[in-house]
Design a protein around this motif. Structure first.
Motif, PDB file in Angstrom:
ATOM      1  N   TRP A 154     -32.760 -32.926  13.669  1.00 40.24           N
ATOM      2  CA  TRP A 154     -33.213 -32.663  12.300  1.00 40.24           C
ATOM      3  C   TRP A 154     -34.608 -32.038  12.283  1.00 40.24           C
ATOM      4  N   ALA A 155     -35.428 -32.475  13.235  1.00 46.82           N
ATOM      5  CA  ALA A 155     -36.814 -31.999  13.284  1.00 46.82           C
ATOM      6  C   ALA A 155     -37.000 -30.795  14.200  1.00 46.82           C
ATOM      7  N   CYS A 177     -34.310 -28.449   9.919  1.00 42.38           N
ATOM      8  CA  CYS A 177     -33.787 -29.066   8.692  1.00 42.38           C
ATOM      9  C   CYS A 177     -34.903 -29.780   7.940  1.00 42.38           C
ATOM     10  N   SER A 178     -35.787 -30.422   8.696  1.00 49.23           N
ATOM     11  CA  SER A 178     -36.876 -31.181   8.085  1.00 49.23           C
ATOM     12  C   SER A 178     -37.869 -30.275   7.365  1.00 49.23           C
ATOM     13  N   HIS A 192     -35.776 -30.350   3.978  1.00 50.53           N
ATOM     14  CA  HIS A 192     -35.291 -31.627   3.458  1.00 50.53           C
ATOM     15  C   HIS A 192     -35.965 -32.798   4.164  1.00 50.53           C
ATOM     16  N   THR A 193     -36.468 -33.746   3.402  1.00 48.57           N
ATOM     17  CA  THR A 193     -36.938 -35.000   3.986  1.00 48.57           C
ATOM     18  C   THR A 193     -35.739 -35.926   4.165  1.00 48.57           C
ATOM     19  N   ALA A 194     -35.891 -36.919   5.018  1.00 50.88           N
ATOM     20  CA  ALA A 194     -34.828 -37.905   5.194  1.00 50.88           C
ATOM     21  C   ALA A 194     -34.547 -38.615   3.877  1.00 50.88           C
TER      22      ALA A 194
END
Length: 249
Positions: free
Chosen positions: A55-56, A66-67, A70-72
């Motif tokens: 994700w990071a 992705c990060s 979008h945040t988790a």
């Protein structure tokens, strides 16, 4: 009297499935339940951790992680709403397809292969953000024709064994097959770690296994028939708690 008792036995599981829904978790041994409850024992958490790393990580040197968009925290609740309708494709997509579409459209990156470790990891990470929330299929009229076809497939007899999903998971839920309890077939834990597989897998992997089990030709990963069946299962599971990553026997 005997006929009435027999009819009650046949009909009871179907009523049970509708009014007293049970997650597959409820039918597991205490040991397997404990494995799912404890994140240090739950093998599916390995994929969640790998998904957090991906994700990071930008998919390409010039790409964006992705990060970066979008945040988790912003992913909380997302997995409860899939499959959902994609306005560009003009058809429903499931969560793994949405991840791939995001990679293609925003990150200009090649899609990940169905059931690949990286795609399962990302899907697990996103789904995990919604663990504990109720499944909430979109109230979107555009999905209804697909959902209707999914329900028809759920009730259709298939394969050389001439069995339908409903015959096992509605009519015979709670009975035993080969020593194992037949679950109600709810899909509220995917992606999940299956002890039989010794690995984590998607809902489509399980659906394809079921098709093979009744000796029917399985649809390819990503086929619209599988998406339609996922849509119906989501409506069947509405309000149930999302458990991802679940553990199953």
């Amino acid at each position: 009297m005997k006929l009435a008792a027999l009819l009650l036995l046949v009909m009871a599981p179907a009523v049970f499935a509708q009014d007293l829904r049970r997650s597959g978790f409820d039918d597991m041994s205490r040991e397997t339940q404990a494995m799912q409850r404890d994140d240090l024992q739950n093998p599916g958490m390995l994929w969640v951790q790998e998904g957090a790393a991906l994700w990071a990580q930008p998919p390409a040197a010039e790409g964006k992680a992705c990060s970066g968009c979008h945040t988790a925290a912003s992913m909380r609740g997302v997995a409860t709403r899939y499959p959902a309708f994609d306005a560009v494709l003009q058809r429903p997509v499931n969560l793994s397809q949405r991840i791939n579409l995001c990679r293609e459209r925003r990150q200009k990156s090649a899609p990940l292969a169905h059931e690949s470790p990286d795609l399962l990891a990302l899907e697990s990470y996103v789904a995990h953000q919604s663990r504990g929330l109720p499944i909430a299929p979109p109230d979107d009229a555009r999905l209804q024709p697909y959902r209707t076809r999914g329900e028809a497939m759920y009730r259709q007899r298939l394969g050389q064994l001439d069995l339908s999903c409903a015959q096992c998971h509605d009519q015979r839920a709670g009975l035993r097959l080969g020593g194992s309890r037949i679950p109600q077939g709810h899909a509220n834990g995917y992606p999940l770690y299956r002890l039989e597989w010794q690995s984590l897998g998607s809902l489509q992997r399980r659906l394809r296994n079921c098709l093979t089990g009744v000796r029917a030709e399985p649809y390819p990963f990503g086929d619209m028939a599988l998406i339609e069946l996922e849509l119906y299962l989501a409506s069947r599971d509405e309000g149930m708690t999302l458990e991802a990553p679940a553990v199953r026997p």
